[in-house]
Design a protein around this motif. Structure first.
Motif, mmCIF file in Angstrom:
data_model
loop_
_atom_site.group_PDB
_atom_site.id
_atom_site.type_symbol
_atom_site.label_atom_id
_atom_site.label_comp_id
_atom_site.label_asym_id
_atom_site.label_seq_id
_atom_site.Cartn_x
_atom_site.Cartn_y
_atom_site.Cartn_z
ATOM 1 N N ARG A 39 107.238 64.943 70.192
ATOM 2 C CA ARG A 39 106.326 63.940 69.628
ATOM 3 C C ARG A 39 106.862 62.535 69.884
ATOM 4 O O ARG A 39 106.123 61.645 70.321
ATOM 5 N N ASN A 40 108.149 62.310 69.606
ATOM 6 C CA ASN A 40 108.755 61.009 69.850
ATOM 7 C C ASN A 40 108.661 60.621 71.323
ATOM 8 O O ASN A 40 108.426 59.458 71.647
ATOM 9 N N THR A 41 108.819 61.592 72.210
ATOM 10 C CA THR A 41 108.734 61.324 73.653
ATOM 11 C C THR A 41 107.339 60.863 74.034
ATOM 12 O O THR A 41 107.179 59.897 74.792
ATOM 13 N N ASP A 45 106.415 57.131 75.393
ATOM 14 C CA ASP A 45 105.673 56.886 76.633
ATOM 15 C C ASP A 45 104.526 55.906 76.392
ATOM 16 O O ASP A 45 104.291 55.001 77.192
ATOM 17 N N SER A 46 103.823 56.077 75.279
ATOM 18 C CA SER A 46 102.728 55.155 74.933
ATOM 19 C C SER A 46 103.267 53.755 74.661
ATOM 20 O O SER A 46 102.665 52.756 75.078
ATOM 21 N N LEU A 71 102.780 52.348 66.507
ATOM 22 C CA LEU A 71 103.486 53.420 67.215
ATOM 23 C C LEU A 71 104.972 53.449 66.849
ATOM 24 O O LEU A 71 105.542 54.523 66.610
ATOM 25 N N LEU A 72 105.596 52.285 66.813
ATOM 26 C CA LEU A 72 107.013 52.242 66.439
ATOM 27 C C LEU A 72 107.232 52.828 65.044
ATOM 28 O O LEU A 72 108.198 53.554 64.807
ATOM 29 N N ASN A 73 106.309 52.539 64.145
ATOM 30 C CA ASN A 73 106.441 53.036 62.770
ATOM 31 C C ASN A 73 106.263 54.550 62.667
ATOM 32 O O ASN A 73 106.629 55.142 61.657
ATOM 33 N N THR A 74 105.677 55.179 63.690
ATOM 34 C CA THR A 74 105.480 56.630 63.625
ATOM 35 C C THR A 74 106.633 57.418 64.237
ATOM 36 O O THR A 74 106.679 58.637 64.091
ATOM 37 N N LEU A 75 107.553 56.732 64.920
ATOM 38 C CA LEU A 75 108.713 57.440 65.473
ATOM 39 C C LEU A 75 109.550 58.010 64.333
ATOM 40 O O LEU A 75 109.702 57.374 63.289
ATOM 41 N N GLN A 76 110.086 59.209 64.541
ATOM 42 C CA GLN A 76 110.874 59.873 63.508
ATOM 43 C C GLN A 76 112.328 59.979 63.947
ATOM 44 O O GLN A 76 112.613 60.421 65.058
ATOM 45 N N PHE A 77 113.223 59.574 63.063
ATOM 46 C CA PHE A 77 114.655 59.666 63.307
ATOM 47 C C PHE A 77 115.325 60.254 62.075
ATOM 48 O O PHE A 77 114.763 60.212 60.981
ATOM 49 N N ALA A 140 109.537 47.955 77.118
ATOM 50 C CA ALA A 140 109.083 48.606 78.360
ATOM 51 C C ALA A 140 110.139 49.548 78.908
ATOM 52 O O ALA A 140 109.826 50.464 79.675
ATOM 53 N N SER A 141 111.383 49.358 78.494
ATOM 54 C CA SER A 141 112.455 50.252 78.966
ATOM 55 C C SER A 141 113.179 50.928 77.794
ATOM 56 O O SER A 141 114.310 51.390 77.945
ATOM 57 N N LEU A 142 112.527 50.998 76.662
ATOM 58 C CA LEU A 142 113.117 51.606 75.460
ATOM 59 C C LEU A 142 113.414 53.079 75.676
ATOM 60 O O LEU A 142 112.593 53.814 76.238
ATOM 61 N N GLU A 143 114.573 53.511 75.255
ATOM 62 C CA GLU A 143 114.964 54.927 75.302
ATOM 63 C C GLU A 143 115.281 55.391 73.883
ATOM 64 O O GLU A 143 115.758 54.617 73.050
ATOM 65 N N LEU A 144 115.021 56.656 73.643
ATOM 66 C CA LEU A 144 115.375 57.245 72.356
ATOM 67 C C LEU A 144 116.868 57.539 72.326
ATOM 68 O O LEU A 144 117.448 57.873 73.360
ATOM 69 N N PRO A 145 117.484 57.474 71.168
ATOM 70 C CA PRO A 145 118.897 57.849 71.060
ATOM 71 C C PRO A 145 119.080 59.310 71.487
ATOM 72 O O PRO A 145 118.250 60.157 71.191
#
Length: 147
Positions: A39-41, A45-46, A71-77, A140-145
């Motif tokens: 889901r985070n991926t 991408d969006s 979208l940023l607020n929906t990322l789960q960590f 534009a180049s953000l990566e997940l931990p």
């Protein structure tokens, strides 16, 4: 002797059952973590796509700010992240335009009121444009931990 044997069998049975439950819990936790990663991926991408559109002026700043902050607020960590601190320009613009009418709601306003709101929005965008352009370049180049 018989009671001890029966007690031992009960304890072994309970231990096996507990082991089965722990294995199921571990599998369930892994499936959940994998689902969150997938889901985070998709969300990431969006985020990248919208950030590039804002960077390249294919999407206006207000629409980009609304879409990106949501979208940023929906990322789960595992530990919450404060994206408002990381991207203050986007979140500032979002806070300023989030209550402005869009789409069908705009039709309920008089033309001069819509023009006033559009001018106000354009002023906010102009004020924050330089900061937002830097922020969307980073997004534009953000990566997940852990990737």
């Amino acid at each position: 002797m018989m009671a001890a044997l029966l007690g031992g069998l009960i304890i072994v049975g309970l231990a096996v059952y507990a082991g089965i439950l722990l294995a199921r819990l571990k599998q369930q936790t892994q499936r959940r973590e994998q689902a969150i990663i997938r889901r985070n991926t998709r969300i990431l991408d969006s985020i990248r796509t919208i950030a590039m559109a804002v960077r390249d002026d294919q999407c206006n700043l207000s629409e980009g700010a609304i879409r990106l902050t949501n979208l940023l607020n929906t990322l789960q960590f595992s530990r919450p992240r404060d994206f408002a601190q990381d991207y203050p320009g986007l979140y500032d613009l979002y806070d300023k335009v989030k209550e402005m009418p869009t789409h069908e709601a705009r039709k309920q306003y008089k033309r001069n009121e819509i023009m006033r709101l559009d001018l106000q929005r354009a002023g906010f965008e102009h004020e924050l444009e330089a900061r937002i352009k830097i922020e969307v370049e980073r997004l534009a180049s953000l990566e997940l931990p852990g990737r």
